[in-house]
Design a protein around this motif. Structure first.
Motif, PDB file in Angstrom:
ATOM      1  N   SER A 134     -24.749  43.583 -68.577  1.00  0.00           N
ATOM      2  CA  SER A 134     -25.312  43.362 -69.910  1.00  0.00           C
ATOM      3  C   SER A 134     -25.910  41.960 -70.054  1.00  0.00           C
ATOM      4  O   SER A 134     -26.245  41.550 -71.172  1.00  0.00           O
ATOM      5  CB  SER A 134     -24.222  43.574 -70.974  1.00  0.00           C
ATOM      6  OG  SER A 134     -23.719  44.887 -70.917  1.00  0.00           O
ATOM      7  N   ASP A 135     -26.015  41.246 -68.955  1.00  0.00           N
ATOM      8  CA  ASP A 135     -26.644  39.916 -68.902  1.00  0.00           C
ATOM      9  C   ASP A 135     -25.890  38.856 -69.687  1.00  0.00           C
ATOM     10  O   ASP A 135     -26.479  37.842 -70.094  1.00  0.00           O
ATOM     11  CB  ASP A 135     -28.099  39.993 -69.405  1.00  0.00           C
ATOM     12  CG  ASP A 135     -28.985  40.843 -68.501  1.00  0.00           C
ATOM     13  OD1 ASP A 135     -28.723  40.862 -67.279  1.00  0.00           O
ATOM     14  OD2 ASP A 135     -29.900  41.492 -69.020  1.00  0.00           O
ATOM     15  N   PHE A 136     -24.597  39.076 -69.942  1.00  0.00           N
ATOM     16  CA  PHE A 136     -23.812  38.007 -70.547  1.00  0.00           C
ATOM     17  C   PHE A 136     -23.430  36.961 -69.503  1.00  0.00           C
ATOM     18  O   PHE A 136     -23.171  35.803 -69.847  1.00  0.00           O
ATOM     19  CB  PHE A 136     -22.540  38.581 -71.190  1.00  0.00           C
ATOM     20  CG  PHE A 136     -22.809  39.318 -72.469  1.00  0.00           C
ATOM     21  CD1 PHE A 136     -23.039  38.631 -73.654  1.00  0.00           C
ATOM     22  CD2 PHE A 136     -22.857  40.708 -72.492  1.00  0.00           C
ATOM     23  CE1 PHE A 136     -23.295  39.311 -74.838  1.00  0.00           C
ATOM     24  CE2 PHE A 136     -23.107  41.392 -73.666  1.00  0.00           C
ATOM     25  CZ  PHE A 136     -23.334  40.704 -74.850  1.00  0.00           C
ATOM     26  N   TYR A 137     -23.369  37.374 -68.249  1.00  0.00           N
ATOM     27  CA  TYR A 137     -23.032  36.458 -67.157  1.00  0.00           C
ATOM     28  C   TYR A 137     -23.932  36.756 -65.974  1.00  0.00           C
ATOM     29  O   TYR A 137     -24.286  37.914 -65.721  1.00  0.00           O
ATOM     30  CB  TYR A 137     -21.563  36.613 -66.731  1.00  0.00           C
ATOM     31  CG  TYR A 137     -20.581  36.054 -67.732  1.00  0.00           C
ATOM     32  CD1 TYR A 137     -20.120  34.749 -67.621  1.00  0.00           C
ATOM     33  CD2 TYR A 137     -20.121  36.842 -68.794  1.00  0.00           C
ATOM     34  CE1 TYR A 137     -19.230  34.230 -68.546  1.00  0.00           C
ATOM     35  CE2 TYR A 137     -19.229  36.330 -69.719  1.00  0.00           C
ATOM     36  CZ  TYR A 137     -18.785  35.019 -69.588  1.00  0.00           C
ATOM     37  OH  TYR A 137     -17.899  34.504 -70.509  1.00  0.00           O
ATOM     38  N   VAL A 138     -24.279  35.701 -65.264  1.00  0.00           N
ATOM     39  CA  VAL A 138     -25.045  35.863 -64.024  1.00  0.00           C
ATOM     40  C   VAL A 138     -24.102  36.161 -62.878  1.00  0.00           C
ATOM     41  O   VAL A 138     -24.367  37.011 -62.020  1.00  0.00           O
ATOM     42  CB  VAL A 138     -25.880  34.601 -63.722  1.00  0.00           C
ATOM     43  CG1 VAL A 138     -26.610  34.738 -62.383  1.00  0.00           C
ATOM     44  CG2 VAL A 138     -26.879  34.336 -64.840  1.00  0.00           C
ATOM     45  N   GLU A 139     -22.980  35.458 -62.860  1.00  0.00           N
ATOM     46  CA  GLU A 139     -21.956  35.683 -61.842  1.00  0.00           C
ATOM     47  C   GLU A 139     -20.718  36.280 -62.501  1.00  0.00           C
ATOM     48  O   GLU A 139     -20.463  36.050 -63.689  1.00  0.00           O
ATOM     49  CB  GLU A 139     -21.604  34.377 -61.136  1.00  0.00           C
ATOM     50  CG  GLU A 139     -22.769  33.750 -60.370  1.00  0.00           C
ATOM     51  CD  GLU A 139     -22.358  32.478 -59.671  1.00  0.00           C
ATOM     52  OE1 GLU A 139     -21.183  32.050 -59.855  1.00  0.00           O
ATOM     53  OE2 GLU A 139     -23.176  31.897 -58.933  1.00  0.00           O
ATOM     54  N   THR A 140     -19.963  37.007 -61.713  1.00  0.00           N
ATOM     55  CA  THR A 140     -18.767  37.675 -62.249  1.00  0.00           C
ATOM     56  C   THR A 140     -17.760  36.644 -62.750  1.00  0.00           C
ATOM     57  O   THR A 140     -17.318  35.778 -61.988  1.00  0.00           O
ATOM     58  CB  THR A 140     -18.100  38.550 -61.166  1.00  0.00           C
ATOM     59  OG1 THR A 140     -19.056  39.489 -60.681  1.00  0.00           O
ATOM     60  CG2 THR A 140     -16.891  39.270 -61.745  1.00  0.00           C
ATOM     61  N   PRO A 141     -17.372  36.711 -64.035  1.00  0.00           N
ATOM     62  CA  PRO A 141     -16.448  35.722 -64.591  1.00  0.00           C
ATOM     63  C   PRO A 141     -14.992  36.108 -64.310  1.00  0.00           C
ATOM     64  O   PRO A 141     -14.672  37.279 -64.058  1.00  0.00           O
ATOM     65  CB  PRO A 141     -16.735  35.792 -66.087  1.00  0.00           C
ATOM     66  CG  PRO A 141     -17.103  37.218 -66.305  1.00  0.00           C
ATOM     67  CD  PRO A 141     -17.855  37.649 -65.071  1.00  0.00           C
ATOM     68  N   PRO A 142     -14.077  35.143 -64.366  1.00  0.00           N
ATOM     69  CA  PRO A 142     -12.649  35.455 -64.268  1.00  0.00           C
ATOM     70  C   PRO A 142     -12.201  36.236 -65.512  1.00  0.00           C
ATOM     71  O   PRO A 142     -12.481  35.835 -66.637  1.00  0.00           O
ATOM     72  CB  PRO A 142     -11.976  34.075 -64.213  1.00  0.00           C
ATOM     73  CG  PRO A 142     -13.060  33.123 -63.831  1.00  0.00           C
ATOM     74  CD  PRO A 142     -14.317  33.692 -64.405  1.00  0.00           C
ATOM     75  N   VAL A 143     -11.533  37.359 -65.302  1.00  0.00           N
ATOM     76  CA  VAL A 143     -11.081  38.220 -66.403  1.00  0.00           C
ATOM     77  C   VAL A 143      -9.618  38.574 -66.187  1.00  0.00           C
ATOM     78  O   VAL A 143      -9.193  38.881 -65.067  1.00  0.00           O
ATOM     79  CB  VAL A 143     -11.918  39.514 -66.492  1.00  0.00           C
ATOM     80  CG1 VAL A 143     -11.362  40.439 -67.574  1.00  0.00           C
ATOM     81  CG2 VAL A 143     -13.383  39.182 -66.778  1.00  0.00           C
TER      82      VAL A 143
END
Length: 391
Positions: A134-143
Motif C-alpha cells: 500500500s506504499d506506506f513503507y518502501v522496506e518491510t518495517p518491524p511489526v
C-alpha cells in the motif's frame, strides 16, 4: 426374600450382556471362576479408526498420518480476540485491535487481513506485506503482534459424549486477572483447548473412539489421536477457534479401560438416590442430599449403595436388602432397570462381573429387608387395630 411382598423388578434385555455394559447382566446362581464382563464388552468393538497404537502424537487429514500441522499448533487466533499491534515508530497502525466477527484483522487504510484460525506470526507476515504493497513503507518495517486477551469461542461437539451440542469455552475474565497480568503484553489460556470442549460436553462416553477424534475447521477435517492423553501420556491439546466442530466417533462397545478419571472423562457423576426407611427415616438422616449426590467417575453400583447407607446394620433385621439401578443407554436412549441382592453381591467372589459402572443421571433406590417389611406391616396393623378399638 421379597417376592411374597412385592413383585421383583424386571431386568430389561440384560440377561446375557446385550445392554450397554455387560455388568448389567443377571448374576447366575453359581459363581464364575473367571471374570468375563470385560471380554463380553469388547466383543462388538469396531477397530480403532486412528493410527496404530504407539505411532506417536500425530493426526490424520484423511490422506495419511502426518505430524500436527501449523494450523493446529500453539496459539491460534479467533474472532473476538484482543491483540496488541506495534509497528516501529508508527502511531498510525500501532494500537489494540479486536479480531472482527468475520475473522479478519482490520487496520486503517489496509484491506482486511484474515486472522481466524491462524497463528499471530502468519498474520504479521500479511501485515508487513500489506504495508509495503500500500506504499506506506518502501522496506518491510518491524511489526509485532501479541495476544492481549482470548475471547470465548462457541464450538460444536457431537458423537460419543454425554452432552452433545454447542459449547462456549475459553475467555480470560479481566476482573479476575491480577494487576500485573492486565498491563503485561501477551496472553495465555488453557480454556480453549480440545480437552475443555470435551469436558464441557459432559465428557466422553465409554464407547468413544479416542484414536480418531475429528476437528472440523474451515472445510478441513483432522483426526486427532488422544489415546496417549487418556493413558497419562503427552498429547496435543489443540487450541480451538470459533466455529470449530468436534466429532467423537464410537467403537460401538463399552470400554472398561475408559472408566477411570482422565482429561476427557466426565468430572463426576450426579446420582439420584432414594434411601431406606430403616435405619434412617429420611434422606436427611441418612446423610445424603435431598435429591442427588456427586460421586467420582468410575464409581460402581455397590460403592454407591454403601454410600447411600444401604449396607450394614443389624444382621437379623437388615440383611437381605436389595437395591435397584435405573440407567439409560447413552448411545440409544433406552433405559434399563436392574436389581441386586446386596448381601449376595457382598458374598460373591465374582461381584465385579455384575457390579455396573455408574453413568451420569443414574438413579438408585434401596429396599429394606423382608424382616423390616414384615415389622412395618405389623406396626401398621397394630395402629389400625388401636384406631378401631378407640372407635
Amino acid at each position: 426374600m421379597r417376592e411374597n411382598i412385592e413383585p421383583a423388578i424386571a431386568n430389561r434385555s440384560v440377561t446375557v450382556g446385550r445392554a450397554y455394559q455387560a455388568q448389567y447382566r443377571t448374576p447366575p446362581e453359581d459363581y464364575a471362576r473367571v471374570l468375563r464382563a470385560p471380554a463380553i464388552n469388547a466383543e462388538p468393538c469396531l477397530p480403532p479408526r486412528g493410527p496404530a497404537a504407539g505411532t506417536g502424537r500425530v493426526v490424520s487429514d484423511g490422506k495419511g498420518v502426518r505430524m500436527l500441522p501449523p494450523s493446529l499448533q500453539g496459539e491460534i487466533l479467533s474472532r473476538g480476540d484482543l491483540v496488541d499491534l506495534r509497528v516501529a515508530e508508527d502511531e498510525t497502525f500501532t494500537g489494540s485491535y479486536v479480531i472482527s466477527r468475520d475473522g479478519t484483522l482490520k487496520l486503517p487504510y489496509l484491506d482486511p487481513i484474515p486472522a481466524q484460525g491462524r497463528a499471530p506470526a502468519e498474520v504479521v507476515t500479511d501485515i508487513r506485506d500489506g504495508l509495503v504493497a500500500s506504499d506506506f513503507y518502501v522496506e518491510t518495517p518491524p511489526v509485532s503482534l501479541l495476544l492481549t486477551d482470548f475471547a470465548a469461542v462457541r464450538v460444536a461437539v457431537s458423537g460419543a459424549v454425554f452432552e452433545p451440542g454447542a459449547k462456549d469455552i475459553g475467555a480470560v475474565a479481566g476482573a479476575e486477572a491480577d494487576a500485573l497480568r492486565r498491563v503485561a503484553f501477551g496472553a495465555s489460556t488453557e480454556g480453549r483447548n480440545l480437552s475443555v470442549a470435551l469436558r464441557s460436553a459432559g465428557g466422553i462416553r465409554p464407547d468413544a473412539d479416542l484414536s480418531a477424534v475429528e476437528i472440523r475447521r474451515a472445510g478441513a477435517v483432522w483426526r486427532v489421536d488422544l489415546r496417549d492423553g487418556f493413558a497419562g501420556g503427552a498429547f496435543d491439546d489443540v487450541m480451538l477457534v470459533a466455529g470449530d466442530e468436534i466429532v467423537v466417533p464410537s467403537r460401538q462397545c463399552f470400554q472398561d479401560e475408559l472408566m477411570v478419571p482422565g482429561p476427557f472423562s466426565p468430572p463426576g457423576i450426579t446420582l439420584f438416590m432414594s434411601s431406606l426407611t430403616v435405619p434412617a427415616t429420611s434422606n436427611s438422616q441418612a446423610a445424603i442430599g435431598r435429591d442427588v449426590r456427586e460421586v467420582q467417575w468410575g464409581t460402581r453400583f455397590m460403592q454407591a449403595v454403601v454410600d447411600n447407607n444401604c449396607v450394614g446394620g443389624i444382621r437379623a433385621t437388615s440383611a437381605n436388602r436389595a437395591a435397584a439401578l435405573l440407567s439409560r443407554n447413552p448411545a440409544t436412549g433406552v433405559s434399563v432397570v436392574i436389581e441386586r441382592d446386596i448381601e449376595e453381591m457382598l458374598d460373591r467372589p465374582d461381584r465385579d462381573d455384575y457390579d455396573p459402572y455408574l453413568l451420569p443421571g443414574d438413579a438408585i433406590a434401596c429396599y429394606d429387608s423382608t424382616v423390616t417389611n414384615v415389622a412395618d406391616l405389623g406396626r401398621v396393623l397394630g395402629t389400625v387395630a388401636a384406631v378401631a378399638a378407640i372407635d
